[in-house]
Design a protein around this motif. Structure first.
Motif, PDB file in Angstrom:
ATOM      1  N   ILE A   1       0.830  -0.968   0.049  1.00 12.45           N
ATOM      2  CA  ILE A   1      -0.264   0.248  -0.169  1.00 12.45           C
ATOM      3  C   ILE A   1       0.984   1.385  -0.033  1.00 12.45           C
ATOM      4  CG2 ILE A   1      -1.785   1.295   1.503  1.00 12.45           C
ATOM      5  CD1 ILE A   1      -2.723  -1.017   0.123  1.00 12.45           C
ATOM      6  N   ARG A   2       0.571   2.166  -1.032  1.00 15.92           N
ATOM      7  CA  ARG A   2       1.470   3.204  -0.671  1.00 15.92           C
ATOM      8  C   ARG A   2       0.385   4.141  -0.081  1.00 15.92           C
ATOM      9  NH1 ARG A   2       3.422   5.907  -6.175  1.00 15.92           N
ATOM     10  NH2 ARG A   2       4.910   7.898  -5.179  1.00 15.92           N
ATOM     11  N   LEU A   3       1.341   4.800   1.027  1.00 18.26           N
ATOM     12  CA  LEU A   3       0.602   5.702   1.774  1.00 18.26           C
ATOM     13  C   LEU A   3       1.028   7.311   1.254  1.00 18.26           C
ATOM     14  CD1 LEU A   3       2.285   4.503   5.253  1.00 18.26           C
ATOM     15  CD2 LEU A   3       0.030   4.531   4.152  1.00 18.26           C
ATOM     16  N   TYR A   4       0.276   7.719   0.419  1.00 17.31           N
ATOM     17  CA  TYR A   4       0.126   9.039  -0.448  1.00 17.31           C
ATOM     18  C   TYR A   4       0.138   9.964  -0.258  1.00 17.31           C
ATOM     19  CZ  TYR A   4      -0.250   6.683  -4.900  1.00 17.31           C
ATOM     20  OH  TYR A   4      -0.246   5.841  -5.795  1.00 17.31           O
ATOM     21  N   PRO A   5      -0.753  10.155   1.274  1.00 24.29           N
ATOM     22  CA  PRO A   5      -0.619  11.715   2.258  1.00 24.29           C
ATOM     23  C   PRO A   5      -0.142  11.646   2.782  1.00 24.29           C
ATOM     24  CG  PRO A   5      -3.489  10.125   2.347  1.00 24.29           C
ATOM     25  CD  PRO A   5      -1.997   9.242   1.799  1.00 24.29           C
ATOM     26  N   LEU A   6       0.782  10.959   3.340  1.00 19.92           N
ATOM     27  CA  LEU A   6       2.283  10.867   4.988  1.00 19.92           C
ATOM     28  C   LEU A   6       3.534  11.629   3.263  1.00 19.92           C
ATOM     29  CD1 LEU A   6       1.607   7.882   7.225  1.00 19.92           C
ATOM     30  CD2 LEU A   6       1.719  10.209   7.576  1.00 19.92           C
ATOM     31  N   GLU A   7       3.028  10.423   2.878  1.00 19.31           N
ATOM     32  CA  GLU A   7       4.166  10.762   1.656  1.00 19.31           C
ATOM     33  C   GLU A   7       4.408  12.120   1.598  1.00 19.31           C
ATOM     34  OE1 GLU A   7       4.482   7.111  -1.836  1.00 19.31           O
ATOM     35  OE2 GLU A   7       4.333   9.085  -2.748  1.00 19.31           O
ATOM     36  N   ARG A   8       3.644  12.275   1.118  1.00 19.76           N
ATOM     37  CA  ARG A   8       3.758  14.027   0.721  1.00 19.76           C
ATOM     38  C   ARG A   8       4.161  14.865   1.693  1.00 19.76           C
ATOM     39  NH1 ARG A   8      -1.990  13.658  -0.429  1.00 19.76           N
ATOM     40  NH2 ARG A   8      -1.592  12.483  -2.894  1.00 19.76           N
ATOM     41  N   GLN A   9       3.555  14.536   2.716  1.00 15.98           N
ATOM     42  CA  GLN A   9       4.680  15.801   4.107  1.00 15.98           C
ATOM     43  C   GLN A   9       5.615  15.792   4.171  1.00 15.98           C
ATOM     44  OE1 GLN A   9       1.688  14.725   6.969  1.00 15.98           O
ATOM     45  NE2 GLN A   9      -0.153  14.688   5.841  1.00 15.98           N
ATOM     46  N   LEU A  10       6.469  14.531   3.531  1.00 13.13           N
ATOM     47  CA  LEU A  10       8.017  14.345   4.463  1.00 13.13           C
ATOM     48  C   LEU A  10       9.165  14.143   2.827  1.00 13.13           C
ATOM     49  CD1 LEU A  10       6.816  10.714   6.153  1.00 13.13           C
ATOM     50  CD2 LEU A  10       7.455  12.263   7.368  1.00 13.13           C
ATOM     51  N   PRO A  11      10.001  14.186   3.706  1.00 11.40           N
ATOM     52  CA  PRO A  11      11.519  14.334   3.005  1.00 11.40           C
ATOM     53  C   PRO A  11      11.653  12.820   2.538  1.00 11.40           C
ATOM     54  CG  PRO A  11      12.096  14.857   4.561  1.00 11.40           C
ATOM     55  CD  PRO A  11      10.667  14.607   5.214  1.00 11.40           C
ATOM     56  N   LEU A  12      11.073  12.894   1.550  1.00 11.31           N
ATOM     57  CA  LEU A  12      11.642  11.135   0.403  1.00 11.31           C
ATOM     58  C   LEU A  12      10.744  11.078  -0.802  1.00 11.31           C
ATOM     59  CD1 LEU A  12       9.145   9.164   1.825  1.00 11.31           C
ATOM     60  CD2 LEU A  12       9.925   8.918   3.370  1.00 11.31           C
ATOM     61  N   ARG A  13      11.069  10.303  -1.226  1.00  9.94           N
ATOM     62  CA  ARG A  13      10.471  10.069  -2.338  1.00  9.94           C
ATOM     63  C   ARG A  13       8.902   9.234  -2.303  1.00  9.94           C
ATOM     64  NH1 ARG A  13      13.563   8.739  -7.177  1.00  9.94           N
ATOM     65  NH2 ARG A  13      14.745  10.940  -7.563  1.00  9.94           N
ATOM     66  N   LYS A  14       8.725   8.449  -1.860  1.00 16.21           N
ATOM     67  CA  LYS A  14       8.115   7.348  -2.682  1.00 16.21           C
ATOM     68  C   LYS A  14       8.173   6.333  -0.726  1.00 16.21           C
ATOM     69  CE  LYS A  14       7.629   6.759  -7.010  1.00 16.21           C
ATOM     70  NZ  LYS A  14       8.002   5.610  -8.721  1.00 16.21           N
ATOM     71  N   LEU A  15       6.724   5.418  -0.446  1.00 14.80           N
ATOM     72  CA  LEU A  15       6.149   5.139   0.950  1.00 14.80           C
ATOM     73  C   LEU A  15       5.332   4.200   1.210  1.00 14.80           C
ATOM     74  CD1 LEU A  15       7.397   4.936   4.254  1.00 14.80           C
ATOM     75  CD2 LEU A  15       5.462   6.880   4.711  1.00 14.80           C
ATOM     76  N   TRP A  16       5.504   2.984   1.264  1.00 18.64           N
ATOM     77  CA  TRP A  16       4.533   2.209   0.932  1.00 18.64           C
ATOM     78  C   TRP A  16       5.234   0.723   2.540  1.00 18.64           C
ATOM     79  CZ3 TRP A  16       8.068   2.658  -2.975  1.00 18.64           C
ATOM     80  CH2 TRP A  16       8.056   2.884  -3.966  1.00 18.64           C
TER      81      TRP A  16
END
Ligand SMILES: *Cc1c(COP(=O)(O)O)cnc(C)c1O
Ligand SMILES: [Zn+2]
Length: 401
Positions: A80-95
């Motif tokens: 699962i990609r965590l889009y909302p969190l990803e946008r707030q964090l200094p990285l490219r993608k988070l799953w």
């Protein structure tokens, strides 16, 4: 021959064997495949029409005949990609890899689907495991399905619901006055007399191979390009070791694009042998006293091959982080709010990830996968009732007589 064993330390090869995973040099043996032969049938194209379980990678699992496999539908879990969190964090993608979706509610199902399949192929009737919980319930379920007798030994402070789950699957369930390695000693002491096949961590060839499929799956689900960082709650280490083996095999098969991930182990403060040994260097020193962390899959004071865990972390350019019980609690709530039910171990991965951000260890270009190894419900407080509690094998025998 389709597969044999090889030592990760000295490279010595041995024929496939159900027990005896230790090499003369002290290293741990793992299963080695004829990759040239594997590559003839295991291709990106052939995978497209295969079963949606971990057995889609049958060529890379140590079973000779698919007629012997014992499967309850393990693997091929959602990423699962965590889009909302990803946008707030200094990285490219988070799953998040949702391993809690496996049969018996944890990734341990993968290891036991493989281990029990291998055992069945070799005519085993009785299996035993020492476990902090999830390995025991997974063994219980797979042994039940295969019609084998299961004996499980759990520390007496293990999550009550998981102990109850073992009994539900028909396993002979016993609580042990001690830690997971004390439980292992009981199996060691009684193994010969009882005819138990010991399926403890790195005691046989199946479990690490089953767990390896987490790595195979991750690669396939991400289009054969691995993330740059994997954060994994570590106990005995076979998940980490298995995934690393998977990446090596995929690389040799020519199926991977790009670099290998930096592997990160997370443990809870109060039992953090992996972190301590990463910092210290030199031969691996287990924890022999003063364990104070909670009873979860990460509480393994004496991992069977700590050296190998540290080697994988180092080789990958990774690291190890310890998190507090409070950080785990907060992380569990945080993940819950994001729609994901996480066990303390899965939450620890999240908490460890936050620590990496804090330390500026992650880069803006990083693509991170967190492993949610089990779900919250299994850990709902509940006392295991009416189960025997023993300290030694002799006492266990007396109680059964
Ligand atoms: C067993 C377990 C772990 C630790 O995994 P290893 O591969 O043994 O290091 C982590 N999380 C959960 C939920 C577990 O059951
Ligand atoms: Zn060796």
């Amino acid at each position: 021959m389709r597969f044999g064993l090889v030592c990760g330390t000295c490279g010595k090869q041995k024929p496939f064997d159900l027990q005896g995973m230790k090499c003369g040099c002290g290293g741990t043996l793992s299963v080695e495949y004829d990759l040239e032969r594997v590559g003839r049938t295991l291709t990106k194209e052939s995978l497209q029409s295969r079963v949606t379980s971990m057995w889609r990678y049958e060529e890379l699992l140590p079973v000779t005949s698919m007629a012997h496999i014992v499967t309850l539908g393990e693997g091929w879990t959602p990423l699962i990609r965590l889009y909302p969190l990803e946008r707030q964090l200094p990285l490219r993608k988070l799953w998040v890899k949702r391993e809690e979706q496996n049969p018996t509610g944890s990734f341990k199902a993968r290891g036991f689907s493989a281990a029990i399949s291998v055992a069945r192929e070799h005519g085993v009737r009785k299996v035993a495991v020492n476990s902090n919980g999830n390995a025991a319930s997974a063994l219980a379920a797979y042994a039940g399905y295969a019609g084998m007798e299961a004996y499980v030994f759990l520390p007496k402070d293990c999550p009550g619901l998981i102990a109850a789950e073992c009994s539900l699957y028909g396993a002979f369930t016993c609580l042990v006055d001690g830690f997971i390695h004390d439980a292992g000693r009981i199996i060691q002491d009684g193994g010969r007399e009882q005819g138990w096949h010991h399926v403890g961590t790195l005691k046989e060839p199946g479990r690490a191979e089953g767990k390896k499929t987490m790595g195979l799956e991750l690669a396939e689900q991400l289009g054969w390009k691995l993330p740059s960082v994997i954060v994994y709650p570590t106990g005995g280490g076979s998940g980490l070791i298995g995934m690393w083996n998977a990446f090596m095999q995929l690389k040799r098969l020519g199926l991977l694009m790009g670099d290998l991930p930096r592997m990160v182990s997370v443990q809870e403060q109060g039992c953090q042998p992996v972190i301590d040994n990463m910092e210290r260097g030199g031969p691996f020193v287990p924890i022999t006293s003063g364990v104070s962390s909670n009873p979860t899959g990460m509480r393994v004071p004496e991992p069977p091959d700590g050296e190998l865990i540290v080697r994988v972390l180092r080789e990958s350019g990774g690291t190890a982080v310890a998190v507090s019980p409070e950080e785990i609690r907060c992380a569990q709530a945080e993940m819950g709010k994001s729609g994901i039910s996480s066990s303390p171990e899965g939450a620890a991965a999240w908490a460890g990830f936050l620590r990496l951000l804090d330390r500026n260890w992650l880069r803006p270009s990083d693509e991170v996968v967190l492993f949610n190894t089990s779900h919250a419900m299994k850990y709902t407080p509940s006392q295991p009732d009416r189960l025997p509690v023993v300290k030694t094998y002799e006492e266990w025998k007396r109680r059964r007589a």
